[in-house]
Write an enzyme that holds these catalytic residues in place. Structure first.
Site, PDB file in Angstrom:
ATOM      1  N   GLU A  23      -4.112   7.128  -4.929  1.00 41.72           N
ATOM      2  CA  GLU A  23      -4.287   6.578  -6.286  1.00 41.72           C
ATOM      3  C   GLU A  23      -5.592   7.073  -6.894  1.00 41.72           C
ATOM      4  OE1 GLU A  23      -4.163   2.327  -5.925  1.00 41.72           O
ATOM      5  OE2 GLU A  23      -2.216   2.367  -4.944  1.00 41.72           O
ATOM      6  N   ARG A  30       0.847  -1.188   0.000  1.00 38.80           N
ATOM      7  CA  ARG A  30       0.000   0.000   0.000  1.00 38.80           C
ATOM      8  C   ARG A  30       0.884   1.240   0.000  1.00 38.80           C
ATOM      9  NH1 ARG A  30      -3.701  -2.661  -1.474  1.00 38.80           N
ATOM     10  NH2 ARG A  30      -5.764  -2.920  -0.511  1.00 38.80           N
ATOM     11  N   GLY A  80      -1.241  -5.733  -8.768  1.00 39.14           N
ATOM     12  CA  GLY A  80      -0.667  -6.901  -8.078  1.00 39.14           C
ATOM     13  C   GLY A  80      -1.493  -8.164  -8.244  1.00 39.14           C
ATOM     14  N   SER A  81      -2.787  -8.057  -8.094  1.00 38.55           N
ATOM     15  CA  SER A  81      -3.638  -9.265  -8.145  1.00 38.55           C
ATOM     16  C   SER A  81      -4.322  -9.442  -9.499  1.00 38.55           C
ATOM     17  CB  SER A  81      -4.691  -9.190  -7.036  1.00 38.55           C
ATOM     18  OG  SER A  81      -5.541  -8.058  -7.229  1.00 38.55           O
ATOM     19  N   HIS A 107      -1.262  -0.410  -9.848  1.00 38.53           N
ATOM     20  CA  HIS A 107      -1.937  -1.254  -8.835  1.00 38.53           C
ATOM     21  C   HIS A 107      -2.543  -2.517  -9.476  1.00 38.53           C
ATOM     22  CE1 HIS A 107      -4.082  -1.192  -4.669  1.00 38.53           C
ATOM     23  NE2 HIS A 107      -3.878  -2.421  -5.085  1.00 38.53           N
TER      24      HIS A 107
HETATM   25  C1  DGY Z   1      -5.919  -6.111  -2.483  1.00 35.79           C
HETATM   26  O1  DGY Z   1      -6.486  -7.187  -2.609  1.00 35.79           O
HETATM   27  O2  DGY Z   1      -5.819  -5.523  -1.393  1.00 35.79           O
HETATM   28  C2  DGY Z   1      -5.363  -5.488  -3.710  1.00 35.79           C
HETATM   29  O3  DGY Z   1      -4.554  -4.396  -3.408  1.00 35.79           O
HETATM   30  C3  DGY Z   1      -6.500  -5.071  -4.618  1.00 35.79           C
HETATM   31  O4  DGY Z   1      -7.436  -4.397  -3.882  1.00 35.79           O
END
Ligand code: DGY
Length: 321
Positions: free
Chosen positions: A269, A240, A289-290, A287
């Site tokens: 963001e 974060r 990552g997932s 952003h």
């Molecule tokens: C999470 O799962 O916290 C990722 O940052 C996407 O929200």
């Protein structure tokens, strides 16, 4: 009227997840994926039994205080829950869940991409090729930092941090980590534990941030702590933005104290600090990552498992409040 629980879904979710939602719930979807204002979200949640939001929706104490009395659960489509005031939710008797485990591999992939992209100047190189400014090869052209065999420090050795450590070992990196407690012996795999972040920082050629965003970790990486890193270190953040003091990081990147930074997450963001865009030694992602098909499906199903448990009267697996 349907006898199924009514669920407000704030963002467009993967098709397979929305199919299961339609089958099992009286669902209010957002096919256009328009970002709700707080007022719109509260109005859309009228008489609903639960909300399935993302980290893009802020549940401050004020917003939670205005949610309809009918809301029993906020089942987040995210591992992070820093967008929810947990105490306010608890005070209203609203259950809050997240989606751990399922995004560890995808997020660690992005951490490794940030390490490689920042170290090997991927953003600069990509720009040169696209803009036709690439002229020739030379021994001094685009020389970066080698990753193989270096020391990787990890702040937050939870699920994602442990996968990043495993991937880092693939590059023969020596792993150091800082967390509130050491891993069980069988999970250490040779990693060196530092109970104080300040003690670990001088050992980090690369520093990967994987800790949870809480009031305690807000601006954890500040001017004083960046100064403790070896000269020319590289910092990456796939957790974060709030964990980093932007001004301090930018100063360290400008002065050459840090060779580079790889960032997937930011304060404020998507309206990030303008200097990140201007600096040549940043490798920036939005952003993601997932953001793989597999992981986004898995996050949706995990959020649904949590909803199913709540409405079946069972304890949800991923309860955070
Ligand atoms: C999470 O799962 O916290 C990722 O940052 C996407 O929200």
């Amino acid at each position: 009227m349907s006898d199924k629980p009514a669920i407000l879904v704030t963002r467009k979710l993967p098709d397979a997840v929305e199919d299961r939602l339609r089958r099992d719930y009286d669902v209010r979807l957002n096919p256009d994926d328009r970002l709700y204002t707080a007022d719109e979200m509260i109005a859309a949640a009228s008489d609903a039994d639960g909300i399935l939001p993302c980290h893009t929706e802020q549940f401050s104490a004020e917003v939670i205080g205005r949610l309809p009395d009918s809301i029993q659960v906020i089942a987040n489509f995210s591992i992070g829950f820093d967008h929810v005031d947990l105490e306010a939710a608890k005070a209203r008797g609203i259950i809050v869940t997240n989606t751990p485990d399922v995004l560890s591999d995808a997020t660690a992939e992005i951490a490794i991409l940030l390490i490689l992209g920042a170290a090997r100047r991927a953003a600069e190189g990509e720009r040169l090729v696209r803009s036709r400014e690439w002229r020739d090869w030379s021994p001094s052209f685009m020389v970066g930092t080698q990753v193989t065999g270096k020391r990787l420090g990890i702040i937050g050795m939870g699920r994602v941090g442990q996968v990043t450590a495993r991937r880092g070992r693939g590059f023969e990196m020596a792993i150091h980590y800082n967390d509130v407690r050491p891993l069980e012996a069988e999970n250490q795999l040779g990693a060196i534990y530092h109970d104080k972040l300040e003690d670990m920082l001088p050992h980090c050629d690369f520093l990967a941030i994987h800790c949870v965003a809480t009031p305690e970790t807000h601006h954890l990486l500040n001017r004083e702590r960046f100064a403790l890193l070896p000269d020319g270190a590289i910092v990456v953040n796939a957790a974060r933005g709030s964990i980093v003091d932007d001004e301090a990081l930018i100063e360290a990147l400008k002065s050459g104290k840090l060779a580079a930074a790889g960032l997937d997450v930011y304060n404020n963001e998507p309206d990030i600090h303008a200097a990140y865009r201007e600096l040549p030694n940043t490798f920036l992602l939005p952003h993601i990552g997932s953001a793989t098909h597999e992981t986004r499906d898995a996050m949706g199903f995990r959020a649904l498992d949590n909803l199913d448990a709540v409405f079946a009267g069972r304890e949800p697996r991923d309860r955070v409040a």
